[in-house]
Write an enzyme that holds these catalytic residues in place. Structure first.
Site, short mmCIF file in Angstrom:
data_model
loop_
_atom_site.label_atom_id
_atom_site.label_comp_id
_atom_site.label_asym_id
_atom_site.label_seq_id
_atom_site.Cartn_x
_atom_site.Cartn_y
_atom_site.Cartn_z
N ASP A 1 0.83 -1.20 0.00
CA ASP A 1 0.00 0.00 0.00
C ASP A 1 0.87 1.26 0.00
O ASP A 1 2.07 1.21 0.32
CB ASP A 1 -0.89 -0.04 1.25
CG ASP A 1 -2.18 0.73 1.11
OD1 ASP A 1 -2.33 1.48 0.13
OD2 ASP A 1 -3.05 0.57 1.99
N ASP B 1 -10.70 1.91 -3.21
CA ASP B 1 -11.20 1.67 -1.85
C ASP B 1 -12.72 1.69 -1.83
O ASP B 1 -13.32 1.38 -0.80
CB ASP B 1 -10.66 2.74 -0.90
CG ASP B 1 -9.30 2.37 -0.36
OD1 ASP B 1 -8.85 1.23 -0.59
OD2 ASP B 1 -8.66 3.23 0.30
C1 DGJ Z 1 -5.80 1.79 2.00
C2 DGJ Z 1 -6.18 0.54 1.24
O1 DGJ Z 1 -6.61 0.87 -0.04
C3 DGJ Z 1 -7.22 -0.22 2.04
O2 DGJ Z 1 -7.68 -1.31 1.32
C4 DGJ Z 1 -6.61 -0.62 3.34
O3 DGJ Z 1 -5.54 -1.49 3.10
C5 DGJ Z 1 -6.12 0.59 4.10
N1 DGJ Z 1 -5.26 1.42 3.29
C6 DGJ Z 1 -5.39 0.20 5.34
O4 DGJ Z 1 -4.84 1.27 5.99
#
Ligand code: DGJ
Length: 710
Positions: free
Chosen positions: A457, A526
């Protein structure tokens, strides 16, 4: 016909792909100039396209604004420069002087042409690279700059390539815009005269734009028309300038960095630009997308032919509230549902109980995982699943052991505020020691805990992007950050060949052909609301294949939008990519678990079509009627239809949907109902979709070809 050849009469280089040709030559003044990009040409035909440029119509004109392979800042050029160089003595410009050419053709069906140049005055070398393959119409281009002198150079612009379109009656530009949780919104607008800049200044590819562009003459559709498209393989800041000139031409130039950033080139240093790939295709946007998908699977992804597992991810179920016991319960439920990969998301390490602390301290939290991650990893493996873990190696919370020990490791400008976004700062991966630190803990973590998968991430854009120390640090970091990121991932993969990686940047903030060359899949957004996902997936799939598009089924009301749609609909939307489950399975009813398990099983039956087949977008998303996508196997022996429909007004007509790509005279059997359909009817008259009544209904139809009747 060879993939690449040179005409002895005109000096034209002709590059051939299965269905297209690209032609260029070095003109009489030594400048690499464009000749053609379009349908296949013979070498005689390519020669015939060499026509002298008309003399400038007035003393206010210069060289044509489009038509060079990499327009350099020099002479009478007034369009956007693809190549700009600043010398320490204040001089500038690059004057093309051919110095060599190389053609490398191997037996693997790939050929590469390198045209070498030096500047007429300063010791600067530029090589233009062109690579073609015998199984794709995508042509790869990049440039290599070499400071062969003993003085420093600053390079404000070193684009990978400039692309020239033929004269068309009109020009239309397709690209994507967006924002966090609303990525890849497809825009298709008439190209305005002047310069249209698509860019990211955020240090990452970005949610707001993506480095690809498609151009057509305004008449192309999903299944017809000529389309010229390009995509840049780069995961940092970037810029694409699309140009429509007053004399009716169009072209585009693209490469790393945004305006105001420089690439420093120390004496002896070489800078290799990323690939900026181009594709000419006939058959509309659909054919262009399918060609990009096939190219990405065959030539970009490290394991594009591998079938991706059904994953479970804990993020929306647990947030930061994680521990070993809770995960074991979830893992059991996920396995029972049919998941094959179990991913522990954020919150497993250091003092990370929320997003304010702990980022950077990559040891399992002892109060949550008293014996480390080993017991959970063992449980997951015993349940027959692979074990995955979330990491965010490029970031740090100021409230962390790491930051207290190394406050100088973050991007910053001395004396200025360090702006936090999501309470975090960006670690300066351009620094060798920082990149090595990340590599070291990652390789240890993967090796020691039996980790099969990383969700990598990256949750904020750059700010105060400075690297105090090296004299050219503030300039260098924009590219060095990315090349070091690539280097860390490449090393990790080499050390752990079975490790698979998902690229994520707060959803789809870092999806591009550069990161996809070293990862296996991408978290597209997300936003897990299945209705919002339809346009996101539609835009994502314009260039990137379903093989990489990770999509989860999560709970309702959706955490972001508050919308509730049926479980089946959520599954069917996620089944258009790499199916994942992200709901809190401890709260699913027996009925939901049973329905979920059946849908996971159904996905496993058809995922080879989604992941390795050819995508046909049969209708536009979110129109009045159903949104329908079709995945057809390579040999047309099977296909999957996924159809989604909002709640239509009573009386809304529902015409049959015409399928695509099927051979004439074939018959297909519906694997569920047993109904038999003729390909001629399916493609010419259409299939009546038996959509259930209700709000946000969906169907998945699997058709299998029957043996031909004799
Ligand atoms: C952003 C990601 O896109 C989410 O799926 C998740 O992993 C969060 N970060 C966790 O902090």
């Amino acid at each position: 016909m060879p993939l690449i050849s040179r005409s002895p009469d005109t000096g034209v280089w002709l590059l051939n792909t299965p269905k297209t040709s690209y032609a260029l030559r070095i003109d009489t003044s030594g400048v690499p100039t464009h000749i053609a990009w379009g349908p296949r040409l013979t070498s005689e035909e390519a020669d015939a396209l060499v026509v002298p440029d008309p003399p400038p119509a007035s003393s206010f004109e210069g060289r044509p604004q489009v038509g060079e392979e990499l327009p350099a800042d020099n002479g009478t050029r007034y369009g956007p420069s693809s190549l700009q160089i600043r010398h320490t003595d204040g001089s500038r410009a690059f004057e093309w002087q051919p110095s060599g050419e190389r053609l490398v053709e191997d037996l693997s069906g790939t050929a590469e042409l390198v045209l070498e140049f030096c500047d007429s005055l300063y010791p600067v070398r530029v090589a233009l690279h062109y690579r073609v393959h015998d199984d794709t119409d995508v042509l790869e281009r990049w440039a290599v700059l070499h400071n062969a002198g003993d003085r420093h150079l600053r390079v404000p612009r070193a684009d990978s390539a400039a692309w020239t379109l033929p004269p068309l009656r009109d020009y239309r530009l397709s690209h994507v815009t967006g924002q966090w949780s609303a990525e890849t919104q497809l825009r298709r607008d008439r190209l305005p005269y002047g310069e249209t800049v698509l860019t990211s200044r955020r240090g990452i590819t970005s949610h707001h734009a993506n480095p690809w562009a498609m151009l057509d003459d305004g008449t192309a559709g999903e299944d017809h028309g000529r389309v010229w498209s390009t995509a840049l393989a780069w995961s940092g800041s970037w810029r694409l300038t699309v140009q429509r000139t007053s004399d009716g031409r169009a072209g585009l130039t693209g490469g790393v960095g945004h305006e105001g950033t420089f690439i420093p080139l120390a004496p002896g240093e070489v800078f290799t630009t990323p690939v900026f790939a181009g594709l000419y295709s006939e058959g509309g946007y659909g054919a262009a997308s399918r060609a990009w998908h096939a190219y990405t699977r065959a030539h970009v992804l490290p394991h594009g032919r591998e079938t991706a597992p059904v994953l479970y991810n804990s993020w929306e179920a647990t947030g930061f509230d994680v521990d070993e016991g809770g995960h074991k319960i979830l893992a059991e439920r996920a396995a029972a549902l049919g998941a094959e990969l179990y991913v522990v998301d954020d919150g497993w390490f250091g003092a990370r109980r929320n997003d304010r602390a702990g980022l950077g301290d990559w040891s399992p939290a002892p109060d949550l995982f008293p014996a480390g991650l080993g017991p959970l990893s063992d449980t997951v493996h015993r349940l027959g699943m692979r074990f995955g873990l979330w990491v965010e190696p490029e970031m740090v919370n100021p409230d962390s052991e790491l930051y207290r020990a190394h406050p100088d490791w973050v991007l910053h400008l001395p004396g200025r505020r360090r702006t936090e976004l999501r309470n975090q700062l960006v670690l300066n991966f351009a620094r060798r020691d920082v990149a090595d630190w990340a590599h070291d803990w990652l390789t240890r973590l993967v090796g020691e805990h039996g980790i099969d998968f990383l969700k990598w991430d990256m949750n904020r854009a750059f700010s105060e992007a400075g690297w105090p120390g090296p004299a050219d640090g503030n300039d260098r970091l924009w590219t060095r950050y990315v090349t070091h990121l690539y280097d860390v991932i490449d090393r990790l993969r080499a050390e752990h060949p079975t490790l698979r990686i998902e690229t994520c940047s707060g959803g789809g903030g870092r999806v591009d052909l550069g990161i996809l060359a070293r990862t296996d899949q991408a978290w597209a957004s997300d936003n897990t609301d299945a209705v919002d996902r339809l346009p996101i997936q539609h835009g994502f799939g314009q260039v990137y294949p379903s093989r990489v598009m990770s999509a989860w089924v999560t709970d309702v009301p959706n955490q972001l939008t508050g919308r509730s749609v049926p479980l089946r609909f959520r599954f069917h939307v996620a089944m258009a990519g790499l199916l994942g489950i992200g709901g809190d399975l401890t709260r699913w009813s027996e009925g939901e678990l049973a329905e979920g398990a059946a849908l996971v099983a159904q996905y496993k039956d058809v995922r080879h079509l989604v992941q390795h087949g050819h995508l046909y977008r049969l209708t536009e998303p979110l129109g009045e009627g159903p949104t329908v996508v079709q995945y057809l196997s390579d040999d047309a022996a099977e296909l999957l239809l996924l159809a989604y429909r909002p709640s239509p007004r009573h009386g809304t007509p529902s015409p049959p949907v015409r399928l695509a790509g099927l051979p004439d005279g074939a018959r297909y059997r519906d694997a569920e109902s047993g109904a038999v359909h003729h390909s001629g009817v399916l493609t010419k008259y259409g299939l009546h979709l038996d959509m259930p009544r209700g709000t946000w209904t969906s169907i998945a139809t699997h058709l299998v070809r029957l043996p031909d009747q004799t």
